[in-house]
Scaffold this motif. Sequence first.
Motif, PDB file in Angstrom:
ATOM      1  N   LEU A 233       0.830  -1.209   0.000  1.00 12.57           N
ATOM      2  CA  LEU A 233       0.000   0.000   0.000  1.00 12.57           C
ATOM      3  C   LEU A 233       0.862   1.256   0.000  1.00 12.57           C
ATOM      4  O   LEU A 233       0.530   2.255  -0.640  1.00 12.57           O
ATOM      5  N   PHE A 234       1.972   1.213   0.723  1.00  9.33           N
ATOM      6  CA  PHE A 234       2.893   2.340   0.769  1.00  9.33           C
ATOM      7  C   PHE A 234       3.454   2.629  -0.623  1.00  9.33           C
ATOM      8  O   PHE A 234       3.512   3.787  -1.068  1.00  9.33           O
ATOM      9  N   ILE A 235       3.847   1.585  -1.330  1.00 11.97           N
ATOM     10  CA  ILE A 235       4.373   1.734  -2.687  1.00 11.97           C
ATOM     11  C   ILE A 235       3.321   2.334  -3.606  1.00 11.97           C
ATOM     12  O   ILE A 235       3.610   3.246  -4.395  1.00 11.97           O
ATOM     13  N   ILE A 236       2.097   1.842  -3.524  1.00 11.32           N
ATOM     14  CA  ILE A 236       1.029   2.344  -4.380  1.00 11.32           C
ATOM     15  C   ILE A 236       0.810   3.840  -4.145  1.00 11.32           C
ATOM     16  O   ILE A 236       0.710   4.624  -5.091  1.00 11.32           O
ATOM     17  N   ARG A 237       0.784   4.235  -2.880  1.00  7.79           N
ATOM     18  CA  ARG A 237       0.458   5.636  -2.578  1.00  7.79           C
ATOM     19  C   ARG A 237       1.616   6.596  -2.827  1.00  7.79           C
ATOM     20  O   ARG A 237       1.399   7.760  -3.174  1.00  7.79           O
ATOM     21  N   TYR A 238       2.855   6.138  -2.687  1.00  7.72           N
ATOM     22  CA  TYR A 238       3.990   7.065  -2.717  1.00  7.72           C
ATOM     23  C   TYR A 238       4.990   6.810  -3.848  1.00  7.72           C
ATOM     24  O   TYR A 238       6.068   7.393  -3.847  1.00  7.72           O
ATOM     25  N   HIS A 239       4.637   5.990  -4.827  1.00  4.91           N
ATOM     26  CA  HIS A 239       5.631   5.676  -5.854  1.00  4.91           C
ATOM     27  C   HIS A 239       5.983   6.881  -6.729  1.00  4.91           C
ATOM     28  O   HIS A 239       7.046   6.906  -7.356  1.00  4.91           O
ATOM     29  N   SER A 240       5.136   7.893  -6.761  1.00  5.97           N
ATOM     30  CA  SER A 240       5.444   9.112  -7.524  1.00  5.97           C
ATOM     31  C   SER A 240       5.979  10.232  -6.630  1.00  5.97           C
ATOM     32  O   SER A 240       6.175  11.352  -7.107  1.00  5.97           O
TER      33      SER A 240
END
Length: 304
Positions: A233-240
Amino acid sequence: MTILIEQQQFGIEAEENKVPIDEKELVLDGGFVVPQANSFGHTFRDYDVESERQQGVENFYRINHINQTYDFVKRMREEYGKLNRMEMSIWECCELLNDVVDESDPDLDEPQIEHLLQTAEAIRKDYPNEDWLHLTGLIHDLGKVLLLPNFGGLPQWAVVGDTYPVGCAFDESIVHHKYFKENPDYNNPAYNTKYGVYSEGCGLNNVMMSFGHDDYMYLVAKKNKTTLPSAGLFIIRYHSFYALHRSGAYKHLMNEEDAENLKWLHKFNKYDLYSKSKERINVEEVKPYYLSLIEKYFPAKLRW
């Protein structure tokens, strides 16, 4: 069909905004070989190179930086957090992205499903036992369906591009930072200090990010009760969120869980960025594997 928005030509010269690439990043963690250039033959994430997409990318960021305010993000999260647009499976959403090209991306002009599979397959080569990470690679950009008519046909500046916190000062590491001077929050004393409305170590989960596909897909996954680990979930929300994972900005807002999850985001980002190439993926060949992961971590139908 390519989803685009009309943009004025502002006649503003591009400032120096090259992001230096650490040579160590070019050596990934296993079998994936990093291409030496993006789809246009240029260095990755070079926002200053004279390319056919550079002017459009800079104009995109001008509009994005002017309009992404704290109040705007609050309204959009409330509206799109209702998840009342459509019901469909993860794979059906992947197929919708055949119609989307990301205008903010200087590295790729292929349909998004190509990038999703390139990312997922590159990760799969190097982390064969981390199936949750393979799936995260596949779904991380699904929120870009916000560009499509059934999801409101939002303008690109409200869907794609680098993300950053709102409600506190805009860090100078954010690409094309100069355009924030036209954002109403820039001179608002409630929002233009280091902490703004936040506090030391408050946790990124309590920080509002500029609205776009990252935050929307995070809301979709969380509210549909995915069983992905918190790192997914962290990757999805903060990948940009390049100001954080590339430049180290905003770490004063992170808590201990964020620090642990950031380690996975650093691993992921290499594949998200450097797997953008002209290499084609045989969709039908890999589809059964990803369908099995979707069944493992998500319900059959999701609210969007």
